[in-house]
Design a protein around this motif. Structure first.
Motif, PDB file in Angstrom:
ATOM      1  N   ASP A   1      -2.096  -4.046 -30.744  1.00 36.58           N
ATOM      2  CA  ASP A   1      -0.826  -3.774 -31.419  1.00 36.58           C
ATOM      3  C   ASP A   1       0.213  -4.845 -31.121  1.00 36.58           C
ATOM      4  OD1 ASP A   1      -1.743  -1.395 -32.570  1.00 36.58           O
ATOM      5  OD2 ASP A   1      -1.323  -0.283 -30.730  1.00 36.58           O
ATOM      6  N   ASN A   2      -0.248  -5.978 -30.588  1.00 34.82           N
ATOM      7  CA  ASN A   2       0.644  -7.091 -30.233  1.00 34.82           C
ATOM      8  C   ASN A   2       1.705  -6.683 -29.212  1.00 34.82           C
ATOM      9  OD1 ASN A   2      -0.678  -8.957 -31.809  1.00 34.82           O
ATOM     10  ND2 ASN A   2       0.667  -8.666 -33.593  1.00 34.82           N
ATOM     11  N   ARG A   3       1.299  -5.827 -28.303  1.00 36.97           N
ATOM     12  CA  ARG A   3       2.177  -5.457 -27.193  1.00 36.97           C
ATOM     13  C   ARG A   3       1.731  -6.249 -25.961  1.00 36.97           C
ATOM     14  NH1 ARG A   3       6.159  -2.019 -26.146  1.00 36.97           N
ATOM     15  NH2 ARG A   3       6.046  -1.238 -28.273  1.00 36.97           N
ATOM     16  N   VAL A   4       2.679  -6.960 -25.375  1.00 43.60           N
ATOM     17  CA  VAL A   4       2.394  -7.789 -24.206  1.00 43.60           C
ATOM     18  C   VAL A   4       2.497  -6.942 -22.945  1.00 43.60           C
ATOM     19  CG1 VAL A   4       2.961  -9.897 -22.959  1.00 43.60           C
ATOM     20  CG2 VAL A   4       3.413  -9.748 -25.413  1.00 43.60           C
ATOM     21  N   HIS A   5       1.436  -6.945 -22.155  1.00 47.34           N
ATOM     22  CA  HIS A   5       1.414  -6.176 -20.901  1.00 47.34           C
ATOM     23  C   HIS A   5       1.431  -7.133 -19.710  1.00 47.34           C
ATOM     24  CE1 HIS A   5       0.314  -2.252 -22.805  1.00 47.34           C
ATOM     25  NE2 HIS A   5      -0.143  -3.073 -23.734  1.00 47.34           N
ATOM     26  N   GLN A   6       2.216  -6.747 -18.732  1.00 46.45           N
ATOM     27  CA  GLN A   6       2.335  -7.544 -17.511  1.00 46.45           C
ATOM     28  C   GLN A   6       2.220  -6.594 -16.325  1.00 46.45           C
ATOM     29  OE1 GLN A   6       5.605 -10.691 -16.955  1.00 46.45           O
ATOM     30  NE2 GLN A   6       6.343  -8.978 -15.765  1.00 46.45           N
ATOM     31  N   ASN A   7       1.123  -6.713 -15.577  1.00 45.94           N
ATOM     32  CA  ASN A   7       0.859  -5.805 -14.464  1.00 45.94           C
ATOM     33  C   ASN A   7       0.865  -6.552 -13.141  1.00 45.94           C
ATOM     34  OD1 ASN A   7       0.428  -3.576 -16.174  1.00 45.94           O
ATOM     35  ND2 ASN A   7      -1.709  -4.152 -16.477  1.00 45.94           N
ATOM     36  N   ALA A   8       1.702  -6.110 -12.210  1.00 46.81           N
ATOM     37  CA  ALA A   8       1.667  -6.606 -10.836  1.00 46.81           C
ATOM     38  C   ALA A   8       1.084  -5.484  -9.986  1.00 46.81           C
ATOM     39  CB  ALA A   8       3.059  -6.977 -10.356  1.00 46.81           C
ATOM     40  N   THR A   9      -0.105  -5.715  -9.433  1.00 42.03           N
ATOM     41  CA  THR A   9      -0.809  -4.693  -8.661  1.00 42.03           C
ATOM     42  C   THR A   9      -0.899  -5.127  -7.207  1.00 42.03           C
ATOM     43  OG1 THR A   9      -2.162  -4.128 -10.592  1.00 42.03           O
ATOM     44  CG2 THR A   9      -2.957  -3.372  -8.450  1.00 42.03           C
ATOM     45  N   PHE A  10      -0.586  -4.194  -6.306  1.00 42.14           N
ATOM     46  CA  PHE A  10      -0.608  -4.506  -4.874  1.00 42.14           C
ATOM     47  C   PHE A  10      -1.382  -3.424  -4.131  1.00 42.14           C
ATOM     48  CE2 PHE A  10       1.467  -4.428  -0.587  1.00 42.14           C
ATOM     49  CZ  PHE A  10       1.050  -5.685  -0.173  1.00 42.14           C
ATOM     50  N   ARG A  11      -2.408  -3.848  -3.406  1.00 44.21           N
ATOM     51  CA  ARG A  11      -3.150  -2.910  -2.550  1.00 44.21           C
ATOM     52  C   ARG A  11      -2.711  -3.172  -1.113  1.00 44.21           C
ATOM     53  NH1 ARG A  11      -9.453  -2.460  -3.457  1.00 44.21           N
ATOM     54  NH2 ARG A  11      -9.421  -4.653  -2.820  1.00 44.21           N
ATOM     55  N   PRO A  12      -1.834  -2.314  -0.580  1.00 45.81           N
ATOM     56  CA  PRO A  12      -1.241  -2.563   0.737  1.00 45.81           C
ATOM     57  C   PRO A  12      -2.246  -2.383   1.869  1.00 45.81           C
ATOM     58  CG  PRO A  12      -0.582  -0.407  -0.051  1.00 45.81           C
ATOM     59  CD  PRO A  12      -1.342  -1.055  -1.177  1.00 45.81           C
ATOM     60  N   ARG A  13      -1.989  -3.098   2.954  1.00 42.36           N
ATOM     61  CA  ARG A  13      -2.788  -2.947   4.157  1.00 42.36           C
ATOM     62  C   ARG A  13      -1.940  -2.233   5.203  1.00 42.36           C
ATOM     63  NH1 ARG A  13      -3.716  -7.945   5.135  1.00 42.36           N
ATOM     64  NH2 ARG A  13      -5.551  -8.087   3.805  1.00 42.36           N
ATOM     65  N   GLY A  14      -2.172  -0.925   5.340  1.00 42.66           N
ATOM     66  CA  GLY A  14      -1.457  -0.134   6.332  1.00 42.66           C
ATOM     67  C   GLY A  14       0.007   0.094   5.983  1.00 42.66           C
ATOM     68  N   LEU A  15       0.741   0.601   6.965  1.00 45.44           N
ATOM     69  CA  LEU A  15       2.150   0.914   6.773  1.00 45.44           C
ATOM     70  C   LEU A  15       2.973  -0.337   6.491  1.00 45.44           C
ATOM     71  CD1 LEU A  15       4.463   2.982   6.886  1.00 45.44           C
ATOM     72  CD2 LEU A  15       4.571   2.594   9.369  1.00 45.44           C
ATOM     73  N   ARG A  16       2.605  -1.436   7.136  1.00 47.46           N
ATOM     74  CA  ARG A  16       3.342  -2.693   6.945  1.00 47.46           C
ATOM     75  C   ARG A  16       3.289  -3.138   5.492  1.00 47.46           C
ATOM     76  NH1 ARG A  16       1.264  -7.954   8.299  1.00 47.46           N
ATOM     77  NH2 ARG A  16       2.921  -9.512   8.346  1.00 47.46           N
ATOM     78  N   GLY A  17       2.140  -2.935   4.865  1.00 46.17           N
ATOM     79  CA  GLY A  17       1.996  -3.315   3.472  1.00 46.17           C
ATOM     80  C   GLY A  17       2.870  -2.491   2.553  1.00 46.17           C
ATOM     81  N   ARG A  18       2.967  -1.193   2.824  1.00 43.06           N
ATOM     82  CA  ARG A  18       3.803  -0.326   1.984  1.00 43.06           C
ATOM     83  C   ARG A  18       5.292  -0.641   2.165  1.00 43.06           C
ATOM     84  NH1 ARG A  18       1.427   3.737  -0.634  1.00 43.06           N
ATOM     85  NH2 ARG A  18      -0.804   4.009  -0.251  1.00 43.06           N
ATOM     86  N   ILE A  19       5.682  -0.926   3.407  1.00 45.97           N
ATOM     87  CA  ILE A  19       7.079  -1.302   3.655  1.00 45.97           C
ATOM     88  C   ILE A  19       7.414  -2.582   2.899  1.00 45.97           C
ATOM     89  CG2 ILE A  19       8.688  -2.123   5.419  1.00 45.97           C
ATOM     90  CD1 ILE A  19       7.300  -0.220   7.395  1.00 45.97           C
ATOM     91  N   TYR A  20       6.485  -3.546   2.934  1.00 49.81           N
ATOM     92  CA  TYR A  20       6.681  -4.814   2.220  1.00 49.81           C
ATOM     93  C   TYR A  20       6.911  -4.554   0.730  1.00 49.81           C
ATOM     94  CZ  TYR A  20       5.323  -9.113  -0.211  1.00 49.81           C
ATOM     95  OH  TYR A  20       5.290 -10.192  -1.059  1.00 49.81           O
ATOM     96  N   TRP A  21       6.094  -3.717   0.113  1.00 48.14           N
ATOM     97  CA  TRP A  21       6.213  -3.443  -1.322  1.00 48.14           C
ATOM     98  C   TRP A  21       7.572  -2.834  -1.667  1.00 48.14           C
ATOM     99  CZ3 TRP A  21       3.944  -4.425  -5.891  1.00 48.14           C
ATOM    100  CH2 TRP A  21       4.304  -3.631  -6.978  1.00 48.14           C
ATOM    101  N   TYR A  22       7.984  -1.825  -0.898  1.00 44.78           N
ATOM    102  CA  TYR A  22       9.228  -1.130  -1.240  1.00 44.78           C
ATOM    103  C   TYR A  22      10.464  -1.990  -0.950  1.00 44.78           C
ATOM    104  CZ  TYR A  22       6.484   3.008  -2.161  1.00 44.78           C
ATOM    105  OH  TYR A  22       5.576   3.897  -2.694  1.00 44.78           O
ATOM    106  N   VAL A  23      10.365  -2.871   0.033  1.00 43.43           N
ATOM    107  CA  VAL A  23      11.462  -3.813   0.281  1.00 43.43           C
ATOM    108  C   VAL A  23      11.580  -4.795  -0.877  1.00 43.43           C
ATOM    109  CG1 VAL A  23      12.191  -5.752   1.735  1.00 43.43           C
ATOM    110  CG2 VAL A  23      11.432  -3.632   2.788  1.00 43.43           C
ATOM    111  N   MET A  24      10.417  -5.229  -1.405  1.00 45.74           N
ATOM    112  CA  MET A  24      10.405  -6.207  -2.482  1.00 45.74           C
ATOM    113  C   MET A  24      10.577  -5.589  -3.876  1.00 45.74           C
ATOM    114  SD  MET A  24      10.102  -9.138  -1.020  1.00 45.74           S
ATOM    115  CE  MET A  24       9.697 -10.173  -2.418  1.00 45.74           C
ATOM    116  N   GLN A  25      10.473  -4.290  -3.979  1.00 47.03           N
ATOM    117  CA  GLN A  25      10.462  -3.645  -5.300  1.00 47.03           C
ATOM    118  C   GLN A  25      11.696  -3.946  -6.147  1.00 47.03           C
ATOM    119  OE1 GLN A  25       9.912   0.642  -5.320  1.00 47.03           O
ATOM    120  NE2 GLN A  25       8.581   0.477  -7.111  1.00 47.03           N
TER     121      GLN A  25
END
Length: 477
Positions: free
Chosen positions: A434-458
Motif C-alpha cells: 500500500d506504499n506505506r513506509v515502515h521503520q522499525n527499531a528493535t532492541f533485545r535488552p541484556r538484563g536490567l541494564r539493557g532495559r534502563i538503557y532503552w527507556y533512557v534513550m526512548q
C-alpha cells in the motif's frame, strides 16, 4: 582454471575476486557466511560458495577436489592483540588439511616483508604461516608486501584520516621508520601474474613500489596531493600504547588493529630485490600516483572494497551473522513508525543512500554525538561511513551498523547494530504493497541494564526516528 579463494570478504580478497572473474577463471569462495559476501546477485551467481571456518576442526571438507590453484588470504591481526599468532597458525594448519583430498597444484599466499632482524609479532606470525603452508602437499608461492595503497585499504584510510583531520600533528618516533608502499593494482597484478608459473613454485618474493619512504614522508606527499597544509611535530615520549589510542581515536581503525599496526610500524619493511617484478615484466607505479588513482576511484564512486566492510572492523567476533537476520519479536522493545508515500521509488533511493556523508536525514548532530560516545567506550563510532554512496550489499559496514539484508526489489533494508549497547539492536526499513513506509527499531535488552538503557534513550528515539521517517517520505532532497 578452477581457483579456491579464501578471505574473499577482505579488502584484498574482494578486489582479487573481481579480477579473477574478469580473467575468466572459475572461482570457489570459501567463506564463513555465504550470505555475507559483499557482491551483487549477478556476481554471486557466477561463484561457487562453500562455508568454512578455518579455525574449526577439520572433518569432511567441502572444498572441491578438482581445484587447480588456491589463494590463502586469511589473517587474524584485527581480531586480537594477544593470541592472533596462534589463531593464524591454527588456520594455516587446518587449511593444509582441507586441501589433502584435492588436486591443487599451487597455493599463493600474500604475506608481509620480513627482512628486518627485529620483527613485530604480526610479521613473525606471517613468517610462521609461511612455514606452516610450506609443509602442505602443493607448490607454495609467497608474495611479501609492505604498505598497500588504494581506495579502501586500511593503510590508505588511516593515512587519510590523519592528514585530513589534523593540520598539526604530534607524532611518535615511528614516523621516521622506512617502508616501501605498493599500489593495490600492482599487488593484484603480482597475485594473478604468478598463477601457474613454475618459476615461482616453492619460492618467496618481496614486492614493493619504486619509492622507499618514511611514514612522515608518506604523510607529507599525501598532503601535497590533496593541497593540505600539514605540520608534523615529533615527540620522543609517546609510548606504543599511547600511539595506539591516538590512532584509534583519530582514525576509523579498531583499537586491536591500531595496537598491532603500531607494533609493526617500528619495523622497516623494504623489499630486498625486484626478482619477481623482472620475471613478470611489471613496473609498479609510484606512491604519489597510487594516491592520485585512489582519489579518482573515490570521486567516481567506484570503490570496490574497503577494509571497513570486513567483519573484523565491527563489534562482533562471530563469523555467522545469519542468526541475526530474523528480527526477534519476543522479549524485545520496539519503536515502530510508518507513513504513507506517493513516491516509493524516491523513498527507496533515499534509504539506499542513508549514512556516511549523507547522514541520517534528521538530527545528524545527535547521531554524531552517539558516535563519539560509542568511540569513547571502545566501539566503532560513525567513522567507518560506507564504501559506496549508492550501492548496498549484505555484509557492508554502514557507520556503526552492519547490513544484514538489502533488496530494492523487495523494498527492504535490514541493519544490525555494531555500536556498544547492552543488548542487540536492529533497524529495518521496508515499503508494503500500500506504499506505506515502515521503520522499525528493535532492541533485545541484556538484563536490567539493557532495559534502563532503552527507556533512557526512548525520548531521543521517538524524536529522531519520527523525524527521520518524515524526511525519508518527503519529496524534498
Amino acid at each position: 582454471m578452477k581457483i579456491l579463494l579464501t578471505g574473499a570478504n577482505g579488502y584484498i580478497g574482494l578486489r582479487l575476486l573481481h579480477t579473477l572473474l574478469d580473467q575468466g577463471h572459475e572461482i570457489v569462495c570459501a567463506v564463513r557466511s555465504v550470505t555475507r559476501l559483499s557482491v551483487d546477485k549477478e556476481t554471486k551467481a557466477k561463484l561457487q560458495l562453500i562455508k568454512i571456518d578455518f579455525l574449526d576442526e577439520v572433518k569432511d571438507s567441502p572444498i572441491p577436489a578438482d581445484i587447480d590453484i588456491a589463494y590463502y588470504l586469511i589473517h587474524s591481526m584485527s581480531s586480537s592483540t594477544t593470541d592472533f599468532d596462534e589463531l593464524e597458525e591454527k588456520s594455516a594448519n587446518n587449511f593444509n588439511q582441507h586441501l589433502v583430498h584435492t588436486k591443487v597444484k599451487q597455493v599463493i599466499y600474500l604475506s608481509g616483508i620480513v627482512n628486518d632482524k627485529n620483527l613485530s609479532k604480526h610479521l613473525n606470525s606471517r613468517k610462521r604461516v609461511e612455514d606452516v603452508l610450506s609443509k602442505g602437499d602443493f607448490h607454495l608461492t609467497v608474495l611479501r608486501a609492505g604498505i598497500i595503497v588504494g581506495s579502501g585499504s586500511a593503510s590508505f584510510e588511516i593515512l587519510r584520516d590523519l592528514c585530513e583531520k589534523l593540520p598539526l600533528m604530534i607524532t611518535p618516533k615511528w614516523v621516521n621508520t622506512k617502508t616501501q608502499p605498493i599500489a593495490i593494482r600492482d599487488v593484484l597484478e603480482f597475485l594473478t601474474g604468478v598463477i601457474g608459473k613454475e618459476e615461482t613454485y616453492n619460492q618467496s618474493f618481496d614486492i614493493g613500489g619504486p619509492d622507499v619512504l618514511s611514514y612522515k614522508e608518506m604523510m607529507k606527499i599525501y598532503a601535497s596531493v590533496r593541497n593540505l597544509n600539514l605540520s608534523i611535530i615529533q615527540v620522543p615520549v609517546m609510548t606504543p600504547k599511547l600511539s595506539s589510542y591516538w590512532l584509534y581515536f583519530v582514525t576509523a581503525t579498531s583499537y586491536k588493529l591500531a595496537k598491532n599496526l603500531v607494533d609493526s610500524m617500528r619495523v622497516e619493511v623494504i623489499a630486498k630485490n625486484k626478482q619477481l617484478q623482472d620475471l613478470l615484466g611489471l613496473k609498479p607505479i609510484s606512491y604519489r600516483k597510487a594516491l592520485e588513482l585512489a582519489f579518482i576511484k573515490i570521486e567516481q564512486n567506484q570503490v570496490v572494497s574497503s577494509w571497513k566492510d570486513s567483519k573484523v572492523s565491527g563489534r562482533f567476533s562471530t563469523s555467522d551473522l545469519n542468526k541475526y537476520i530474523r528480527v526477534p519479536k519476543y522479549g524485545c522493545l520496539i519503536d515502530h513508525q510508518n507513513k504513507k508515500t506517493n513516491h516509493p521509488e524516491l523513498v527507496i533511493k533515499k534509504i539506499w543512500a542513508i549514512g556516511g556523508e549523507n547522514g541520517w536525514y534528521y538530527a545528524n548532530f545527535l547521531w554524531r554525538i552517539r558516535g563519539y560516545i560509542d568511540k569513547l567506550y571502545g566501539g566503532v563510532g560513525l567513522r567507518r561511513g560506507r564504501t559506496n554512496k549508492d550501492l548496498i550489499n549484505p555484509g557492508d559496514a554502514l557507520d556503526f551498523w552492519r547490513v544484514l539484508y538489502a533488496s530494492k526489489k523487495e523494498k527492504r533494508l535490514l541493519l544490525f547494530a555494531e555500536m556498544k549497547v547492552p543488548g542487540e539492536a536492529w533497524l529495518e526499513f521496508y515499503i508494503d504493497d500500500d506504499n506505506r513506509v515502515h521503520q522499525n527499531a528493535t532492541f533485545r535488552p541484556r538484563g536490567l541494564r539493557g532495559r534502563i538503557y532503552w527507556y533512557v534513550m526512548q525520548p531521543f528515539h521517538f524524536f529522531i526516528f519520527r523525524g527521520m521517517l518524515s524526511k525519508l517520505c518527503s519529496t524534498k532532497k
